[in-house]
Write an enzyme that holds these catalytic residues in place. Structure first.
Site, PDB file in Angstrom:
ATOM      1  N   VAL A 157      -9.801 -14.973 -20.292  1.00  0.00           N
ATOM      2  CA  VAL A 157     -10.916 -15.634 -19.586  1.00  0.00           C
ATOM      3  C   VAL A 157     -10.363 -17.319 -19.385  1.00  0.00           C
ATOM      4  O   VAL A 157     -10.300 -17.737 -20.457  1.00  0.00           O
ATOM      5  CB  VAL A 157     -12.319 -15.549 -20.028  1.00  0.00           C
ATOM      6  CG1 VAL A 157     -13.219 -16.602 -19.605  1.00  0.00           C
ATOM      7  CG2 VAL A 157     -12.709 -14.006 -20.409  1.00  0.00           C
ATOM      8  N   SER A 176       0.794  -1.218  -0.230  1.00  0.00           N
ATOM      9  CA  SER A 176      -0.182   0.023  -0.169  1.00  0.00           C
ATOM     10  C   SER A 176       0.873   1.228   0.027  1.00  0.00           C
ATOM     11  O   SER A 176       2.128   1.112   0.014  1.00  0.00           O
ATOM     12  CB  SER A 176      -0.950   0.036   1.117  1.00  0.00           C
ATOM     13  OG  SER A 176      -0.094  -0.040   2.467  1.00  0.00           O
ATOM     14  N   SER A 224     -11.131 -15.964   4.706  1.00  0.00           N
ATOM     15  CA  SER A 224     -11.221 -15.897   3.355  1.00  0.00           C
ATOM     16  C   SER A 224     -12.045 -17.113   2.950  1.00  0.00           C
ATOM     17  O   SER A 224     -12.017 -18.403   3.617  1.00  0.00           O
ATOM     18  CB  SER A 224     -10.060 -16.071   2.707  1.00  0.00           C
ATOM     19  OG  SER A 224     -10.201 -16.635   1.337  1.00  0.00           O
ATOM     20  N   TYR A 256      -1.182 -19.623   1.240  1.00  0.00           N
ATOM     21  CA  TYR A 256      -1.972 -18.549   1.439  1.00  0.00           C
ATOM     22  C   TYR A 256      -3.064 -19.035   2.254  1.00  0.00           C
ATOM     23  O   TYR A 256      -3.614 -18.607   3.654  1.00  0.00           O
ATOM     24  CB  TYR A 256      -2.252 -17.544   0.383  1.00  0.00           C
ATOM     25  CG  TYR A 256      -3.612 -16.825   0.817  1.00  0.00           C
ATOM     26  CD1 TYR A 256      -3.211 -15.600   1.345  1.00  0.00           C
ATOM     27  CD2 TYR A 256      -4.800 -16.975   0.547  1.00  0.00           C
ATOM     28  CE1 TYR A 256      -4.185 -14.660   2.101  1.00  0.00           C
ATOM     29  CE2 TYR A 256      -5.896 -16.130   0.718  1.00  0.00           C
ATOM     30  CZ  TYR A 256      -5.615 -15.158   1.483  1.00  0.00           C
ATOM     31  OH  TYR A 256      -6.458 -14.193   1.916  1.00  0.00           O
ATOM     32  N   LYS A 280      -4.451 -18.738   6.651  1.00  0.00           N
ATOM     33  CA  LYS A 280      -5.675 -18.337   7.045  1.00  0.00           C
ATOM     34  C   LYS A 280      -6.217 -19.791   7.933  1.00  0.00           C
ATOM     35  O   LYS A 280      -6.793 -19.308   9.094  1.00  0.00           O
ATOM     36  CB  LYS A 280      -6.731 -18.095   6.033  1.00  0.00           C
ATOM     37  CG  LYS A 280      -6.351 -16.758   5.241  1.00  0.00           C
ATOM     38  CD  LYS A 280      -6.383 -15.555   6.030  1.00  0.00           C
ATOM     39  CE  LYS A 280      -5.742 -14.415   5.292  1.00  0.00           C
ATOM     40  NZ  LYS A 280      -5.891 -13.346   5.998  1.00  0.00           N
ATOM     41  N   ILE A 302       4.462  -5.441  11.828  1.00  0.00           N
ATOM     42  CA  ILE A 302       3.870  -5.977  13.071  1.00  0.00           C
ATOM     43  C   ILE A 302       4.408  -7.307  13.376  1.00  0.00           C
ATOM     44  O   ILE A 302       3.883  -7.849  14.347  1.00  0.00           O
ATOM     45  CB  ILE A 302       2.214  -5.911  12.986  1.00  0.00           C
ATOM     46  CG1 ILE A 302       1.830  -6.932  12.052  1.00  0.00           C
ATOM     47  CG2 ILE A 302       1.678  -4.762  12.775  1.00  0.00           C
ATOM     48  CD1 ILE A 302       0.131  -7.433  12.207  1.00  0.00           C
TER      49      ILE A 302
HETATM   50  P1  NAD Z   1      -3.934  -5.561   1.069  1.00  0.00           P
HETATM   51  O1  NAD Z   1      -2.868  -6.119   0.522  1.00  0.00           O
HETATM   52  O2  NAD Z   1      -4.470  -4.136   0.214  1.00  0.00           O
HETATM   53  O3  NAD Z   1      -3.794  -5.087   2.513  1.00  0.00           O
HETATM   54  C1  NAD Z   1      -3.120  -5.593   3.418  1.00  0.00           C
HETATM   55  C2  NAD Z   1      -2.218  -4.672   4.251  1.00  0.00           C
HETATM   56  O4  NAD Z   1      -1.440  -5.270   5.315  1.00  0.00           O
HETATM   57  C3  NAD Z   1      -1.138  -3.734   2.915  1.00  0.00           C
HETATM   58  O5  NAD Z   1      -1.530  -2.247   3.487  1.00  0.00           O
HETATM   59  C4  NAD Z   1       0.170  -4.344   3.463  1.00  0.00           C
HETATM   60  O6  NAD Z   1       0.874  -3.032   3.544  1.00  0.00           O
HETATM   61  C5  NAD Z   1      -0.255  -4.235   5.224  1.00  0.00           C
HETATM   62  N1  NAD Z   1       0.582  -5.411   5.643  1.00  0.00           N
HETATM   63  C6  NAD Z   1       1.057  -6.988   5.426  1.00  0.00           C
HETATM   64  N2  NAD Z   1       1.866  -7.301   6.048  1.00  0.00           N
HETATM   65  C7  NAD Z   1       2.258  -6.452   7.040  1.00  0.00           C
HETATM   66  C8  NAD Z   1       3.195  -6.510   8.220  1.00  0.00           C
HETATM   67  N3  NAD Z   1       3.845  -7.606   8.649  1.00  0.00           N
HETATM   68  N4  NAD Z   1       3.057  -5.367   9.233  1.00  0.00           N
HETATM   69  C9  NAD Z   1       2.217  -4.173   8.687  1.00  0.00           C
HETATM   70  N5  NAD Z   1       1.301  -4.239   7.515  1.00  0.00           N
HETATM   71  C10 NAD Z   1       1.544  -5.238   6.857  1.00  0.00           C
HETATM   72  O7  NAD Z   1      -5.073  -6.878   1.167  1.00  0.00           O
HETATM   73  P2  NAD Z   1      -6.613  -6.668   1.157  1.00  0.00           P
HETATM   74  O8  NAD Z   1      -7.457  -7.137   0.020  1.00  0.00           O
HETATM   75  O9  NAD Z   1      -6.879  -5.372   1.809  1.00  0.00           O
HETATM   76  O10 NAD Z   1      -6.848  -7.828   2.160  1.00  0.00           O
HETATM   77  C11 NAD Z   1      -6.981  -7.556   3.690  1.00  0.00           C
HETATM   78  C12 NAD Z   1      -7.127  -9.047   4.324  1.00  0.00           C
HETATM   79  O11 NAD Z   1      -8.255  -9.540   3.838  1.00  0.00           O
HETATM   80  C13 NAD Z   1      -5.885  -9.725   4.239  1.00  0.00           C
HETATM   81  O12 NAD Z   1      -5.603 -10.489   5.489  1.00  0.00           O
HETATM   82  C14 NAD Z   1      -6.333 -10.659   3.113  1.00  0.00           C
HETATM   83  O13 NAD Z   1      -5.630 -12.190   3.382  1.00  0.00           O
HETATM   84  C15 NAD Z   1      -7.837 -10.949   3.432  1.00  0.00           C
HETATM   85  N6  NAD Z   1      -8.760 -11.191   2.372  1.00  0.00           N
HETATM   86  C16 NAD Z   1      -8.507 -10.510   1.202  1.00  0.00           C
HETATM   87  C17 NAD Z   1      -9.303 -11.021   0.014  1.00  0.00           C
HETATM   88  C18 NAD Z   1      -9.364 -10.002  -1.376  1.00  0.00           C
HETATM   89  O14 NAD Z   1      -9.695 -10.637  -2.257  1.00  0.00           O
HETATM   90  N7  NAD Z   1      -8.735  -8.794  -1.454  1.00  0.00           N
HETATM   91  C19 NAD Z   1     -10.494 -11.805   0.195  1.00  0.00           C
HETATM   92  C20 NAD Z   1     -10.388 -12.661   1.274  1.00  0.00           C
HETATM   93  C21 NAD Z   1      -9.574 -12.109   2.479  1.00  0.00           C
HETATM   94  C1  WQD Z   2     -12.290 -14.943 -10.336  1.00  0.00           C
HETATM   95  C2  WQD Z   2     -12.770 -15.653 -11.429  1.00  0.00           C
HETATM   96  C3  WQD Z   2     -11.062 -16.773 -12.540  1.00  0.00           C
HETATM   97  C4  WQD Z   2      -8.393 -13.453 -13.522  1.00  0.00           C
HETATM   98  C5  WQD Z   2      -9.180 -15.131  -5.019  1.00  0.00           C
HETATM   99  C6  WQD Z   2      -8.392 -15.948  -3.990  1.00  0.00           C
HETATM  100  C7  WQD Z   2      -9.448 -16.051  -2.787  1.00  0.00           C
HETATM  101  C8  WQD Z   2      -9.751 -14.464  -2.516  1.00  0.00           C
HETATM  102  C9  WQD Z   2     -10.334 -13.888  -3.313  1.00  0.00           C
HETATM  103  C10 WQD Z   2      -8.103 -13.864  -0.834  1.00  0.00           C
HETATM  104  C11 WQD Z   2     -12.508 -16.857 -11.523  1.00  0.00           C
HETATM  105  C12 WQD Z   2     -11.380 -15.827 -13.410  1.00  0.00           C
HETATM  106  C13 WQD Z   2      -9.418 -14.430 -12.988  1.00  0.00           C
HETATM  107  C14 WQD Z   2      -8.299 -13.361 -14.962  1.00  0.00           C
HETATM  108  C15 WQD Z   2     -10.153 -14.819 -15.290  1.00  0.00           C
HETATM  109  N1  WQD Z   2      -8.523 -13.914  -1.868  1.00  0.00           N
HETATM  110  N2  WQD Z   2     -10.128 -14.974 -13.950  1.00  0.00           N
HETATM  111  N3  WQD Z   2      -9.217 -13.932 -15.742  1.00  0.00           N
HETATM  112  O1  WQD Z   2      -9.838 -16.973  -7.591  1.00  0.00           O
HETATM  113  O2  WQD Z   2     -12.099 -16.385  -6.988  1.00  0.00           O
HETATM  114  O3  WQD Z   2     -10.205 -15.778  -5.701  1.00  0.00           O
HETATM  115  O4  WQD Z   2      -9.358 -13.899  -4.683  1.00  0.00           O
HETATM  116  O5  WQD Z   2      -8.452 -14.491   0.242  1.00  0.00           O
HETATM  117  O6  WQD Z   2      -8.451 -16.813  -1.948  1.00  0.00           O
HETATM  118  O7  WQD Z   2      -8.007 -17.496  -4.574  1.00  0.00           O
HETATM  119  O8  WQD Z   2     -10.672 -14.667  -7.660  1.00  0.00           O
HETATM  120  O9  WQD Z   2     -10.509 -12.602  -9.046  1.00  0.00           O
HETATM  121  O10 WQD Z   2      -8.594 -14.379  -9.170  1.00  0.00           O
HETATM  122  O11 WQD Z   2     -10.809 -15.011 -10.069  1.00  0.00           O
HETATM  123  O12 WQD Z   2     -10.864 -15.445 -16.106  1.00  0.00           O
HETATM  124  O13 WQD Z   2      -7.406 -12.844 -15.398  1.00  0.00           O
HETATM  125  O14 WQD Z   2     -12.288 -14.885 -12.650  1.00  0.00           O
HETATM  126  O15 WQD Z   2     -10.597 -18.155 -13.128  1.00  0.00           O
HETATM  127  O16 WQD Z   2     -13.129 -17.732 -12.070  1.00  0.00           O
HETATM  128  P1  WQD Z   2     -10.621 -16.220  -6.960  1.00  0.00           P
HETATM  129  P2  WQD Z   2     -10.148 -13.908  -8.986  1.00  0.00           P
END
Ligand code: NAD
Ligand code: WQD
Length: 339
Positions: free
Chosen positions: A216, A36, A124, A148, A152, A59
Site C-alpha cells: 500500500v 491482448s 484519461s 503516457y 493523451k 494500426i
Molecule cells: P489494453 O492494453 O487492455 O487495450 C489496448 C489494446 O490496444 C490492446 O489489445 C493492444 O494489443 C492494442 N494495441 C495497442 N497498440 C496497438 C497498435 N498500434 N495497433 C493495434 N492494436 C494496438 O488497454 P485498456 O485498459 O483496454 O485501455 C484502452 C484505452 O483506454 C487506452 O487508450 C488507454 O490509454 C485508455 N485508458 C485506460 C485506462 C485504464 O486504467 N485501463 C484508464 C484511462 C484510459
Molecule cells: C490506485 C491507488 C496507488 C498499486 C492509473 C494511471 C491513470 C489511469 C488509471 C490510464 C493509488 C494505490 C496501487 C499498488 C497501491 N490509466 N496502489 N498499491 O495511479 O490512480 O491511475 O491507472 O489512463 O492514468 O495513472 O491507478 O490502480 O495504479 O492506483 O497502494 O500496488 O492504489 O497509490 O492510490 P492510478 P492505480
C-alpha cells in the site's frame, strides 16, 4: 453502420465490443495483440453469440489499416488502441509517443480519406494532473507529468484542432477514471502480463496467492484513512458510456468531452476491505513509501455525462470486487485446463 473498434481485444475494448454486439451494432475489430490475446475473440463470440470482423494489424501501418477501410463501410470509430502503462512510458517515451500518436494520426488520416466523420477517443483522468479541488469537472485545467499522459493530451488537442477546421467532424473525448471489474461471465477481464502496476489487478493476484501481499503506497495522505482515494468505475458501466457517446455525436454533432467516473472516491483500504469481505479472502498488505507521482485524491464530477448522455453507473464497489475475482478464478481454471 459499421463501427471500427481499434484495440478491441484489450480490456476496455473487449467489453465495449460486447456492449455493441449485444445492441445489434456491426463491429470490425483491429488489434495487434501487443497487450491482448486472440482468445478474447472466442470469448466475445461465446458471450454474445454474434459475428464480427477482425483484422490482426498494427494500426501505425497505414497500408494495413487502409485495407480495413477499403473492405468495410465504416461509419464510426472507437479508438482504444494505445500503450497505457504510466511507469513504462517514463522508461520508454519514444515507444509511447510513436505508438499512441502515430496510430491516431494514421487513423484520422484514413477517416478523412474515406469520409468517416464520427470518432470516440479513450482519454484519461490523468490529463487533469494534480487537481486543486474535487470533484473534477471537464472544465478543470489540464496538465500531465509523464509521456503516457502527454500523449493523451496531445491527441485531445489534435482532435480539437480538427473539429475547428472541419465542422462536419464529430468527436467524443471520454476521460476515464479508474476502470476495474470484469464481464459477469468471467470470460473477459483485465489480465496484465507480469507484476501488475494498478491496484485491482494486484489485489486479484494476491487473492489467489500468486503474489504474497499488497504494497500500500503510503498511509499519510490527507484522506479518510491516509491511503490514496480514487474513483473506481466498473468496466461494464464504462463500456456502456461508449454507446451513449456514439449516439450523442450522431444526434448532436461537434466535439464533446465527458468524464466517465462514478463520482465516488474510495481509498486503497476501502478496496482491500470490500474485496476481502465480498469474496471471503484474505488480502495481506504492508504499508510502504508513497509511489512517486501519485496524488492523494482523484474523483470525477460525472454530472455532465449523466445529463447529456443519459448515462449513469449501475455497479458499486462490491460488484467491481466480485467480478474482478470471478474473472481471476476463471483465468486460472482455463490455464489449468489448457495444461
Ligand atoms: P489494453 O492494453 O487492455 O487495450 C489496448 C489494446 O490496444 C490492446 O489489445 C493492444 O494489443 C492494442 N494495441 C495497442 N497498440 C496497438 C497498435 N498500434 N495497433 C493495434 N492494436 C494496438 O488497454 P485498456 O485498459 O483496454 O485501455 C484502452 C484505452 O483506454 C487506452 O487508450 C488507454 O490509454 C485508455 N485508458 C485506460 C485506462 C485504464 O486504467 N485501463 C484508464 C484511462 C484510459
Ligand atoms: C490506485 C491507488 C496507488 C498499486 C492509473 C494511471 C491513470 C489511469 C488509471 C490510464 C493509488 C494505490 C496501487 C499498488 C497501491 N490509466 N496502489 N498499491 O495511479 O490512480 O491511475 O491507472 O489512463 O492514468 O495513472 O491507478 O490502480 O495504479 O492506483 O497502494 O500496488 O492504489 O497509490 O492510490 P492510478 P492505480
Amino acid at each position: 453502420m459499421m463501427i471500427l473498434v481499434t484495440g478491441g481485444c484489450g480490456y476496455i475494448g473487449s467489453h465495449t465490443v460486447v456492449e455493441l454486439l449485444d445492441d445489434n451494432r456491426d463491429v470490425v475489430i483491429v488489434d495487434n495483440f501487443s497487450n491482448s490475446s486472440p482468445n478474447v475473440l472466442d470469448s466475445i463470440k461465446e458471450i454474445t453469440d454474434k459475428d464480427f470482423r477482425f483484422y490482426k494489424i498494427d494500426i501505425t501501418n497505414e497500408n494495413d489499416l487502409e485495407v480495413v477501410f477499403k473492405e468495410n463501410k465504416i461509419n464510426s470509430v472507437i479508438h482504444f488502441a494505445a500503450l497505457k502503462a504510466v511507469g513504462e512510458s517514463v522508461e520508454k517515451p519514444l515507444e509511447y509517443y510513436y505508438n499512441n500518436l502515430n496510430s491516431t494520426l494514421v487513423l484520422l488520416k484514413l477517416m478523412k480519406k474515406y469520409n468517416v466523420k464520427n470518432f470516440v477517443f479513450s482519454s484519461s483522468a490523468t490529463v487533469y494532473g494534480s487537481p486543486k479541488t474535487l470533484p473534477i469537472n471537464e472544465d478543470f485545467p489540464l496538465s500531465t507529468t509523464n509521456p503516457y499522459g502527454a500523449s493523451k493530451l496531445i491527441i485531445e488537442n489534435i482532435l480539437k484542432d480538427i473539429c475547428k477546421a472541419d465542422s462536419s467532424f464529430n468527436v467524443a473525448i471520454l476521460r476515464y477514471f479508474n476502470p476495474v471489474g470484469a464481464h459477469k461471465s468471467g470470460l473477459i477481464g483485465e489480465n496484465p502480463n507480469g507484476i501488475p502496476n494498478n491496484l485491482m489487478p494486484y489485489i486479484t493476484k494476491v487473492s489467489i496467492g500468486e503474489l504474497p501481499f499488497l504494497n500500500v503506497y503510503g498511509n499519510d495522505y490527507d484522506t479518510n484513512d491516509g491511503t490514496g482515494v480514487r474513483d473506481y468505475i466498473h468496466v461494464l458501466d464504462l463500456a456502456n458510456g461508449h454507446l451513449k457517446a456514439l449516439d450523442k455525436i450522431h444526434t448532436s454533432p461537434g466535439l464533446v468531452i465527458y468524464n466517465l467516473g462514478t463520482g465516488n472516491g474510495y481509498s486503497v483500504l476501502d478496496l482491500v476491505n470490500t474485496y476481502s469481505k465480498v469474496n471471503n479472502v484474505d488480502i495481506p498488505y504492508k504499508i510502504v513509501e508513497r509511489r512517486a507521482g501519485d496524488i492523494a485524491k482523484c474523483f470525477a464530477d460525472p454530472t455532465k455525462a449523466n445529463k447529456e448522455l443519459n448515462w449513469s453507473c449501475k455497479y458499486n464497489l462490491e460488484d467491481m470486487c466480485k467480478d474482478s475475482y470471478t474473472f481471476q478464478l476463471n483465468s486460472i481454471s482455463n490455464a489449468l485446463s489448457v495444461d
